[in-house]
Design a protein around this motif. Structure first.
Motif, short mmCIF file in Angstrom:
data_model
loop_
_atom_site.label_atom_id
_atom_site.label_comp_id
_atom_site.label_asym_id
_atom_site.label_seq_id
_atom_site.Cartn_x
_atom_site.Cartn_y
_atom_site.Cartn_z
N ASP A 90 -37.70 112.20 -130.14
CA ASP A 90 -37.14 110.96 -129.80
C ASP A 90 -37.46 110.87 -131.45
O ASP A 90 -37.99 109.41 -131.70
N LEU A 99 -29.31 110.46 -125.82
CA LEU A 99 -30.53 109.74 -125.86
C LEU A 99 -31.17 111.52 -125.86
O LEU A 99 -30.81 112.08 -125.14
N ASP A 148 -36.68 105.02 -124.67
CA ASP A 148 -35.98 106.19 -124.84
C ASP A 148 -37.22 107.35 -124.96
O ASP A 148 -37.25 108.24 -124.29
N ALA A 156 -34.16 104.57 -120.55
CA ALA A 156 -34.09 105.40 -122.20
C ALA A 156 -32.59 104.25 -122.36
O ALA A 156 -32.45 104.05 -123.35
#
Length: 348
Positions: free
Chosen positions: A20, A47, A75, A100
């Motif tokens: 992420d 995601l 997330d 998330a």
């Protein structure tokens, strides 16, 4: 294979997986939906947390046992947890991915996931966090505190949300009030699918309601989860009397995979043109690289809803595209994203 968490700057010296966020000098695998960063074949998803789950299910391995991230949010936390505690994460995958989504996209399927996202935001807020005394240092140190402590708590938070209600109870009431206003017709939504625009009309009598975005931002108006759950449009105009707020949802900032959002345009020229004809207030706008780019009035406007809407629709239709999250860093300069456009340390 199993992973352990290591703070981002410390991880520069060892082989690592980044979830992420942006890779560092020693990163061997990056599982992120951030713009401009290539997604490994077979793992692309809306995601970053979904990408981590795909990696775990695939049985793939890498020459690293460290996982890290350059920022803290829901997330990133879920994505990291999936790699560190794969068995428990897979057993509760739907709930965790919904946490998330609540943090990044302000949508939810399970209310306990929404409440967990709210609690995570509270933990990250030095004004409210039970860890406030340890959130006074540089940002990277704050991230380390939050990851180290919340990785241990995450599953309890989503499975037993009532035990953390003091962290989410107030915001949860704001969400309930927003959803009730939508159900009663005090807030209505008109969609223009051709330009992916939802026009949210809010009754004058409706109070502003607070809601979090990511782990650090706060929104005042209608709770964003109420709006985003009620419309699939990724461009939102909120009209509250003669106060106007337009937002590009976060889905159009990342490499969204469920569908291709219409490209963002630069809202700043529109702010200048509306400001030039508005006798009552100034208009402000953020750039297209903002996580959730916005155009809004500073005070109540002198302009009617029809005038604002006409200008907005024309701008969305005619302005050049100003953001392309799918362009890779190092692509030719005629692409919308360059290496300098992609932030190195931002939530999302």
């Amino acid at each position: 294979m199993s992973f352990r968490y290591l703070e981002y700057h410390a991880a520069r010296d060892v082989a690592n997986v980044v979830v992420d966020g942006a890779p560092n000098d020693s990163t061997v695998l990056t599982l992120t939906h951030w713009p401009g960063i290539g997604q490994p074949p077979g793992f692309a998803a809306d995601l970053s947390a979904q990408m981590s789950f795909e990696f775990v299910r695939s049985g793939a391995s890498v020459d690293a046992d460290v996982v890290t991230n350059n920022h803290f949010d829901q997330d990133g936390l879920v994505a990291m947890y999936a790699l560190i505690e794969p068995d428990g994460a897979l057993h509760h995958q739907d709930l965790l991915i919904d946490v998330a989504a609540a943090g990044d996209f302000a949508t939810y399927r399970y209310r306990q996931a929404a409440q967990t996202s709210m609690a995570i935001a509270a933990y990250a807020d030095p004004r409210r966090s039970p860890f406030a005394a340890d959130l006074t240092g540089p940002y990277e140190e704050q991230c380390a505190v939050l990851y180290e402590r919340l990785l241990e708590r995450l599953l309890d938070m989503v499975l037993h949300p009532s035990e953390f209600s003091e962290l989410w109870d107030d915001e949860d009431r704001q969400l309930t009030g927003s959803e009730a206003a939508l159900a009663s017709g005090a807030i209505t939504i008109e969609e223009r699918p051709d330009i992916d625009l939802a026009i949210v009309d809010i009754a004058q009598s409706e109070p502003p309601r607070r809601g979090h975005r990511f782990a650090t931002d706060e929104h005042l108006g209608v709770h964003p989860m109420a709006i985003n759950n009620a419309t699939g449009c990724l461009r939102i105009l909120q009209v509250h009397g003669r106060r106007y707020t337009y937002t590009d949802r976060y889905e159009s900032w990342v490499q969204y995979r469920s569908r291709r959002p219409l490209p963002r345009v630069d809202l700043r020229p529109l702010a200048r043109s509306l400001g030039a004809i508005d006798a009552a207030t100034a208009w402000t706008a953020s750039g297209p690289s903002s996580l959730t780019a916005q155009l809004q009035t500073v005070e109540e406007s002198s302009l009617d809803r029809t005038v604002v809407l006409d200008h907005l629709i024309e701008h969305l239709r005619s302005a050049p595209h100003a953001w392309n999250p799918y362009a890779r860093q190092g692509d030719p300069p005629d692409r919308s994203v360059s290496a300098t456009d992609v932030p190195s340390n931002r939530p999302g």
